[in-house]
Design a protein around this motif. Structure first.
Motif, PDB file in Angstrom:
ATOM      1  N   ASN A 178      57.553 118.857 123.939  1.00 49.81           N
ATOM      2  CA  ASN A 178      58.808 118.105 123.889  1.00 49.81           C
ATOM      3  C   ASN A 178      58.833 116.987 124.926  1.00 49.81           C
ATOM      4  N   SER A 179      58.322 117.286 126.117  1.00 48.86           N
ATOM      5  CA  SER A 179      58.304 116.288 127.197  1.00 48.86           C
ATOM      6  C   SER A 179      57.198 116.660 128.172  1.00 48.86           C
ATOM      7  N   ASN A 180      57.104 115.929 129.254  1.00 47.37           N
ATOM      8  CA  ASN A 180      56.108 116.228 130.282  1.00 47.37           C
ATOM      9  C   ASN A 180      56.664 117.066 131.430  1.00 47.37           C
ATOM     10  N   SER A 181      57.846 117.628 131.248  1.00 46.01           N
ATOM     11  CA  SER A 181      58.392 118.502 132.281  1.00 46.01           C
ATOM     12  C   SER A 181      57.510 119.741 132.411  1.00 46.01           C
ATOM     13  N   GLU A 182      57.559 120.360 133.563  1.00 46.77           N
ATOM     14  CA  GLU A 182      56.719 121.536 133.814  1.00 46.77           C
ATOM     15  C   GLU A 182      56.995 122.629 132.792  1.00 46.77           C
ATOM     16  N   PHE A 183      58.280 122.841 132.476  1.00 47.84           N
ATOM     17  CA  PHE A 183      58.618 123.892 131.516  1.00 47.84           C
ATOM     18  C   PHE A 183      58.091 123.556 130.131  1.00 47.84           C
ATOM     19  N   ASP A 184      58.327 122.328 129.675  1.00 43.63           N
ATOM     20  CA  ASP A 184      57.917 121.959 128.315  1.00 43.63           C
ATOM     21  C   ASP A 184      56.408 122.028 128.149  1.00 43.63           C
ATOM     22  N   GLN A 185      55.682 121.684 129.195  1.00 41.37           N
ATOM     23  CA  GLN A 185      54.229 121.773 129.120  1.00 41.37           C
ATOM     24  C   GLN A 185      53.769 123.235 129.087  1.00 41.37           C
ATOM     25  N   ALA A 186      54.424 124.092 129.854  1.00 44.64           N
ATOM     26  CA  ALA A 186      54.097 125.518 129.827  1.00 44.64           C
ATOM     27  C   ALA A 186      54.451 126.130 128.474  1.00 44.64           C
ATOM     28  N   LEU A 187      55.563 125.668 127.894  1.00 49.88           N
ATOM     29  CA  LEU A 187      55.988 126.163 126.589  1.00 49.88           C
ATOM     30  C   LEU A 187      54.972 125.770 125.523  1.00 49.88           C
ATOM     31  N   LYS A 188      54.469 124.570 125.602  1.00 45.93           N
ATOM     32  CA  LYS A 188      53.440 124.103 124.665  1.00 45.93           C
ATOM     33  C   LYS A 188      52.239 125.059 124.669  1.00 45.93           C
ATOM     34  N   LEU A 189      51.827 125.497 125.863  1.00 46.77           N
ATOM     35  CA  LEU A 189      50.670 126.383 125.966  1.00 46.77           C
ATOM     36  C   LEU A 189      50.976 127.776 125.427  1.00 46.77           C
ATOM     37  N   LYS A 190      52.226 128.223 125.581  1.00 49.93           N
ATOM     38  CA  LYS A 190      52.614 129.510 125.006  1.00 49.93           C
ATOM     39  C   LYS A 190      52.566 129.440 123.477  1.00 49.93           C
ATOM     40  N   VAL A 191      53.024 128.329 122.933  1.00 51.30           N
ATOM     41  CA  VAL A 191      52.956 128.135 121.478  1.00 51.30           C
ATOM     42  C   VAL A 191      51.494 128.112 121.037  1.00 51.30           C
ATOM     43  N   ARG A 192      50.674 127.389 121.777  1.00 50.18           N
ATOM     44  CA  ARG A 192      49.239 127.342 121.475  1.00 50.18           C
ATOM     45  C   ARG A 192      48.636 128.740 121.430  1.00 50.18           C
ATOM     46  N   ASP A 193      48.913 129.552 122.458  1.00 53.66           N
ATOM     47  CA  ASP A 193      48.337 130.893 122.530  1.00 53.66           C
ATOM     48  C   ASP A 193      48.760 131.741 121.341  1.00 53.66           C
TER      49      ASP A 193
END
Length: 199
Positions: free
Chosen positions: A42-57
């Motif tokens: 969604n964005s480059n915020s720390e949370f959004d980037q961590a969320l992206k990786l959770k979705v990836r996993d």
């Protein structure tokens, strides 16, 4: 004498162009035989980037093995197209578990990628068929991997399985072609700019 020098210069230019054309043709063979996963945060915020990786996993955990069973590129694309809702539901559930309500958009289509260096191989820049997952606005940094051959899902697949010997040579021995890979990336960037201007 000047004519002789001019002839030599034009011969060198022609040789360079011919060499680049051959290399780009091999790069195109790579693009035509690889199916990629592209997840945009969604964005480059720390949370959004961590969320992206959770979705990836989660995507790799619940769907990765199916791509490992695909016999060719067409079957991988077909599987992705037939399971768009599954990918969407997996991503949406992870997002809800984290307390957010971002919408998820999933599609199968063409995406532009820059040169990407993996541990054992390098993929040239250009447009690839891919499974595209956008979280929220999809404006954050992205993550990508190769779903066919299924090299990023823990299968025994090898990138060389999908390529002819010449194409496999350039991606698995990319250090020999560093300048050419960079030239292809610049060329593809220019093509992308011109294609945008035409729209």
């Amino acid at each position: 004498m000047n004519k002789f020098r001019t002839a030599i210069i034009f011969s060198l230019i022609f040789s360079v162009c011919l060499s680049f054309a051959r290399f780009d043709a091999l790069c195109q063979d790579v693009r035509d035989n690889v199916f990629r996963l592209h997840i945009r945060a969604n964005s480059n915020s720390e949370f959004d980037q961590a969320l992206k990786l959770k979705v990836r996993d989660a995507i790799l955990l619940f769907e990765g093995e199916h791509f490992g069973e695909c016999e060719n590129l067409d079957s991988a694309i077909e599987y992705a197209e037939n399971n768009i809702e599954n990918f969407k539901n997996i991503a949406q559930n992870i997002i809800k578990e984290q307390g957010y309500d971002y919408e998820v958009t999933v599609s199968v289509g063409d995406s532009y990628f820059e040169n990407r260096e993996y541990e054992d191989f390098t993929l040239p820049a250009g447009v690839y068929k891919s499974l595209n997952i956008d979280i929220g606005s999809g404006e954050g940094k992205n993550w990508w991997c190769v779903m066919f051959p299924a090299v990023c899902v823990g299968s025994a697949a090898d990138i060389e399985d999908a390529l002819n010997s010449s194409s496999a040579e350039i991606v698995t021995n990319s250090r020999k072609y560093t300048v050419k890979f960079k030239s292809v990336e610049v060329y593809e960037d220019i093509k992308k700019i011109f294609s945008k201007n035409k729209k």
